[in-house]
Design an enzyme around this catalytic site. Structure first.
Site, PDB file in Angstrom:
ATOM      1  N   HIS A  70       0.837  -1.191   0.000  1.00  0.00           N
ATOM      2  CA  HIS A  70       0.000   0.000   0.000  1.00  0.00           C
ATOM      3  C   HIS A  70       0.879   1.251   0.000  1.00  0.00           C
ATOM      4  CE1 HIS A  70      -0.369   0.960   4.620  1.00  0.00           C
ATOM      5  NE2 HIS A  70       0.857   0.696   4.278  1.00  0.00           N
ATOM      6  N   HIS A  85       4.898   0.208  -0.459  1.00  0.00           N
ATOM      7  CA  HIS A  85       5.717  -0.652   0.388  1.00  0.00           C
ATOM      8  C   HIS A  85       4.736  -1.695   0.933  1.00  0.00           C
ATOM      9  CE1 HIS A  85       3.924   2.279   3.087  1.00  0.00           C
ATOM     10  NE2 HIS A  85       4.036   1.373   4.051  1.00  0.00           N
ATOM     11  N   GLU A 102      -0.639  -3.539  11.841  1.00  0.00           N
ATOM     12  CA  GLU A 102       0.145  -3.251  10.642  1.00  0.00           C
ATOM     13  C   GLU A 102       1.595  -3.685  10.882  1.00  0.00           C
ATOM     14  OE1 GLU A 102      -0.035   0.734   8.366  1.00  0.00           O
ATOM     15  OE2 GLU A 102       1.938   0.706   9.294  1.00  0.00           O
ATOM     16  N   CYS A 112       5.648   6.844   3.811  1.00  0.00           N
ATOM     17  CA  CYS A 112       4.451   6.122   3.356  1.00  0.00           C
ATOM     18  C   CYS A 112       3.880   6.705   2.069  1.00  0.00           C
ATOM     19  CB  CYS A 112       3.373   6.151   4.443  1.00  0.00           C
ATOM     20  SG  CYS A 112       3.885   5.301   5.941  1.00  0.00           S
ATOM     21  N   ASP A 172      -5.013 -10.610   0.499  1.00  0.00           N
ATOM     22  CA  ASP A 172      -3.702 -11.244   0.636  1.00  0.00           C
ATOM     23  C   ASP A 172      -2.922 -11.235  -0.694  1.00  0.00           C
ATOM     24  OD1 ASP A 172      -1.638 -12.617   1.947  1.00  0.00           O
ATOM     25  OD2 ASP A 172      -2.366 -14.535   1.170  1.00  0.00           O
ATOM     26  N   HIS A 173      -1.682 -10.811  -0.620  1.00  0.00           N
ATOM     27  CA  HIS A 173      -0.817 -10.717  -1.802  1.00  0.00           C
ATOM     28  C   HIS A 173      -1.388  -9.763  -2.845  1.00  0.00           C
ATOM     29  CE1 HIS A 173       1.420 -13.890   0.112  1.00  0.00           C
ATOM     30  NE2 HIS A 173       2.339 -13.833  -0.819  1.00  0.00           N
ATOM     31  N   HIS A 230       3.355  -4.801   4.154  1.00  0.00           N
ATOM     32  CA  HIS A 230       3.322  -5.308   5.527  1.00  0.00           C
ATOM     33  C   HIS A 230       2.793  -6.741   5.567  1.00  0.00           C
ATOM     34  CE1 HIS A 230       4.021  -1.286   7.101  1.00  0.00           C
ATOM     35  NE2 HIS A 230       3.064  -0.827   6.329  1.00  0.00           N
TER      36      HIS A 230
END
Lengths: 135, 135, 135, 135, 135, 135
Positions: free
Chosen positions: E14, E39, E124, E33, E79-80, E41
């Site tokens: 994100h 980047h 996060e 950010c 996810d991913h 998490h």
């Protein structure tokens, strides 16, 4: 040479009992672990393989392949089982963390080529674990 | 009003079985947990008490007292035991994490005055836990 | 050959001070750690022993024996102590994590035969630890 | 000889893609990791250096120095970055955990004398990590 | 009334960007950010449901059912993935942990009856998380 | 309404001592904690603020602002300090985890508007923590 480690979990029951000892001797040596109804743990297994990094994929081993082998060779037989009653290696051997790690090594070792099994680490509790390097 | 939480661990075996159901129905509903040999977990228990802070000692509750109650009321009976076979509350009740947390509440609640039991949290696995507030 | 690791915790105060340096030099080199009132940590100690697995018990070492040695040789002297003022090794040596791990090795090593002390790992914080192998 | 390990964290995005493969082949081999928008991780890096303990300071390495090198050589370039698009080593190499650990080794190794870089451990997830020893 | 919490993980990319602000303003307000490559998490999601314990099964909710809902309503889409580019809720909203937890609540809430969604907790990083209770 | 929690760490020394009690009474009541040289802990602090999510930024509170307040109001005074000797609140009050959490609340509460301080959680050890909600 890269060492890659995958962690997995299984939940199992076990107890410690040496048949050639009296109940009193088992109790004296193994304490609470001698309770023949069994108790249990969330085991944490760390499997380390090593090898060259593939120049194209950047992988030491395909992770889906490693996960499949872990599932079929170890987790299917150990997870949600009573180790003394249901896992062949412990029909006549105490299922200590030490003996478990050797059994897991022997189950995994034949299936990982061309990578090489480097270490089996098994946590019985967060504050107790063993390492086995196959020798 | 301060809430103080103490964590403790116990290792126990259990399985899920409803006697009025067929084996097939138990298997269908409970999956791997229906294995009647039992499997096991490292349970993590968090007990929260609340109360006023004592102006002299700075304590909500004496920690040695709390530890003793946890030991005598819960751990002595649950640790290294097979919950279905050895803990009275589960002679006729499925030892789910939900039912375990209620049983633990009932065992602890009478012994904590003047502090008050606020919450029982029980982890069966790091990724699954329940909270019970006594109501 | 199996390597077994036991984790233990102790809480202690310490500070860093080299007597042949000025206060300013101690401050410049050690920063916040030079505060002579001391600060403290929850140290996590991992002791690894290695040896053959006993064919009868399945043990490398009796865990109660290992726990007793840890308690008597290390924890009784280090836990809830101020390391600079109360632990002999640090009367004239800075109690860094490095020096602590060597002192712990020397205290444990004589008591573990026939198992062999393989490694002392000491965490000062979750993000900082040292390993000492006795050489 | 003492081994000292410092842990650090960085958050980065990446994806797996081999340009000489078709999209279908990338998808088949890398699964969800082939998504070219990228996904991301909280990477945990453990850097281990080894050396003699300084007789005066009790240090293997000055921790502020180690922290600075980690910051300048790795974290400034990797943290909050998209590894495929912004880190030079991965312009033409898949940013697998394996390749990342080798790149981190090469960035750190020149700056640690007289201590010696012993190991780079990199966790992509708590259940997956690699170790690289420079050989 | 029992509160049951299930933990799950997803890895996503994100970045933070407010389109009505200049690049400089985005940079000033969001720092690292704001990097528009993104980047990422390893997010840890804890979903808490509450309800009465079923007198027969001892369950608040069937865990396989809960896991399926989590998978289909959240993980399959998050996810991913790159949250800004691939998840509908963030086409015009900054994917902060706050906004993510509200989106996850709205996706899960319709599917849990007769249990009730009590809380969405989203980490996060291990040192940063938010809680949302639907109000 | 979103609740956001930030975790921070500090390392400090302390001991428990009530001046109106004899040394023997302090020893009897506080055990090892009565050692007046002090011992220490890695404290883990979790600060929870709550408020509305800003429609533009998606934030409850600016994280850099929160981090600054934590640093200036708590960490600068508590980290690497001996709490009994160096922190004003404990000149005449036992630095128990209970009293520490109240002191931290009072230091943070004035600086967080328009967000509201909801909870201070303080871990003295991983298995012992207190929560304070300001009432």
């Amino acid at each position: 040479m890269i060492y890659l480690t995958r962690r997995a979990e299984f939940s199992a029951a076990h107890f410690y009992h040496v048949p050639q000892w009296s109940d009193a001797e088992n109790q004296r040596r193994f304490g609470k672990c001698a309770n023949r109804n069994g108790h249990g743990h969330n085991y944490t297994l760390e499997v380390t393989v090593c090898g060259e990094v593939d120049a194209v994929t950047g992988f030491v081993i395909d992770l889906k392949h490693l996960k499949d082998i872990l599932q079929r060779s170890v987790l299917d037989d150990f997870d949600h089982r009573h180790l003394n009653h249901e896992v062949a290696e412990f029909a006549a051997k105490v299922p200590t963390t030490e003996n478990l790690s050797v059994a897991i090594w022997q189950r995994l070792q034949p299936h990982l080529a061309p990578a090489r099994l480097h270490r089996v680490r098994l946590y019985e509790m967060p504050d107790l674990f063993v390492d086995y390097y196959g020798e």
